[in-house]
Design a protein around this motif. Structure first.
Motif, mmCIF file in Angstrom:
data_model
loop_
_atom_site.group_PDB
_atom_site.id
_atom_site.type_symbol
_atom_site.label_atom_id
_atom_site.label_comp_id
_atom_site.label_asym_id
_atom_site.label_seq_id
_atom_site.Cartn_x
_atom_site.Cartn_y
_atom_site.Cartn_z
ATOM 1 N N ASN A 286 0.953 -1.143 0.125
ATOM 2 C CA ASN A 286 0.197 0.056 -0.138
ATOM 3 C C ASN A 286 0.909 1.349 -0.088
ATOM 4 O O ASN A 286 1.862 1.336 0.812
ATOM 5 N N ALA A 287 0.487 2.096 -0.857
ATOM 6 C CA ALA A 287 1.691 3.205 -1.286
ATOM 7 C C ALA A 287 1.501 4.279 0.120
ATOM 8 O O ALA A 287 2.571 4.630 0.410
ATOM 9 N N ALA A 288 0.528 4.462 0.615
ATOM 10 C CA ALA A 288 0.460 5.364 1.823
ATOM 11 C C ALA A 288 1.050 4.681 3.080
ATOM 12 O O ALA A 288 1.703 5.437 3.646
ATOM 13 N N HIS A 289 0.956 3.595 3.189
ATOM 14 C CA HIS A 289 1.296 2.845 4.404
ATOM 15 C C HIS A 289 3.099 2.648 4.045
ATOM 16 O O HIS A 289 3.861 2.822 5.140
ATOM 17 N N LYS A 290 3.475 2.446 2.942
ATOM 18 C CA LYS A 290 4.893 2.553 2.537
ATOM 19 C C LYS A 290 5.578 3.936 2.861
ATOM 20 O O LYS A 290 6.405 3.945 3.385
ATOM 21 N N TRP A 291 4.858 5.000 2.459
ATOM 22 C CA TRP A 291 5.232 6.471 2.821
ATOM 23 C C TRP A 291 5.403 6.470 4.404
ATOM 24 O O TRP A 291 6.314 7.205 4.919
#
Length: 304
Positions: A286-291
């Motif tokens: 998940n892009a937001a979680h990775k960020w």
């Protein structure tokens, strides 16, 4: 031939919309890059599956039937949904149209040491980013919360436990220090005798009553008197300020919660211990979680 709705696929639905938009079988074939017989064959299959002519001749073009007009918006939305399934959703913290809501499990040590810098970072972003913090009481607790989806993320003492569905990243190391009010001590409790002679405050999180410091003292044949036991680090300063009670706490609390107290080394060899961040593997891509994980790691590197 036995045909039912399960014979519908992306190609047939796309073919329908292309004929619908172009108003011509020939033009649809050209747009799709296939021969006209291929389009005609696909249209025949659609007619059999749907049970409607779908298109009828109108001069040199074809006109949609009433049923074709009725289902065209549904098919368009369905194809868009299918395309969306194949797209990787991105997250840009500086895009006001993006949003992310995170629930982090941690205790007040992490709230004091890690989260202030994280909140400053979140507040500097243009995206709508919101944070919810829940207390956790050990590895079994936060692993269960991650699995159930009640939290997205956990920051806690690094554990040797292995869970196939829980990912972990080491953040920084910590050590113990003794904290005391210098106005009420003639000498720092930096010897084992002075340390054991003092009254102590300790933090016990969760339902257990186990302390690694008491276990270490017991192994050397010594003990301490616990005058105060609390469940949060933030409780300690207000309760021991102006008293002779001392507290053995993680060293980084000197910069925030325990500001204004004197410190000294713990008089026994107490090994450093690590902190780590944890997440469920379903959120790994998940892009937001990775960020979020990258921001926490960046903050932690500053603590190392």
């Amino acid at each position: 031939m036995n045909i039912d709705e399960f014979d519908l696929d992306y190609r047939l639905l796309r073919l329908f919309l292309t004929i619908y938009d172009e108003g011509s079988v020939t033009a649809a074939a050209h747009r799709l890059g296939v021969g006209q017989p291929t389009v005609s064959h696909g249209l025949d299959r659609l007619r059999q599956i749907i049970g409607d002519p779908l298109f009828v001749r109108s001069g040199r073009s074809v006109a949609p039937t009433a049923h074709a007009d009725e289902i065209a918006p549904q098919i368009r939305a369905l194809l868009q949904g299918m395309r969306d399934l194949t797209r990787v959703v991105t997250f840009d913290p500086d895009d006001p149209s993006h949003s992310a809501h995170f629930t982090i499990g941690c205790n007040d040590y992490e709230v004091s040491v890690v989260l202030p810098a994280l909140m400053q970072r979140l507040q500097s972003c243009k995206a709508d980013i919101r944070l919810k913090v829940l207390s956790i009481s050990g590895e079994d607790h936060f692993v269960g919360l991650l699995r159930s989806g009640k939290i997205d993320h956990a920051i806690s003492i690094q554990s040797a436990g292995k869970h196939a569905d829980i990912a972990m990243q080491a953040l920084f190391r910590e050590q113990m220090r003794c904290f005391y009010d210098p106005g009420f001590h003639d000498a720092a409790p930096d010897t084992l005798d002075r340390y054991c002679a003092a009254d102590h405050a300790r933090v016990i999180i969760g339902a257990n009553d186990v302390s690694a410091i008491d276990d270490l003292l017991r192994a050397t044949g010594r003990s301490r008197r616990t005058a105060l036991q609390v469940s949060t680090f933030a409780s300690i300063p207000n309760l021991i300020r102006g008293t002779k009670v001392i507290a053995t706490l993680p060293s980084r609390l000197a910069e925030n919660v325990m500001g204004g107290f004197a410190t000294c080394d713990f008089p026994l060899e107490f090994p450093e211990y690590g902190f780590a961040q944890y997440w469920h593997v379903r959120n790994a891509a998940n892009a937001a979680h990775k960020w979020l994980r990258s921001e926490i790691f960046r903050i932690a590197r500053g603590l190392s």
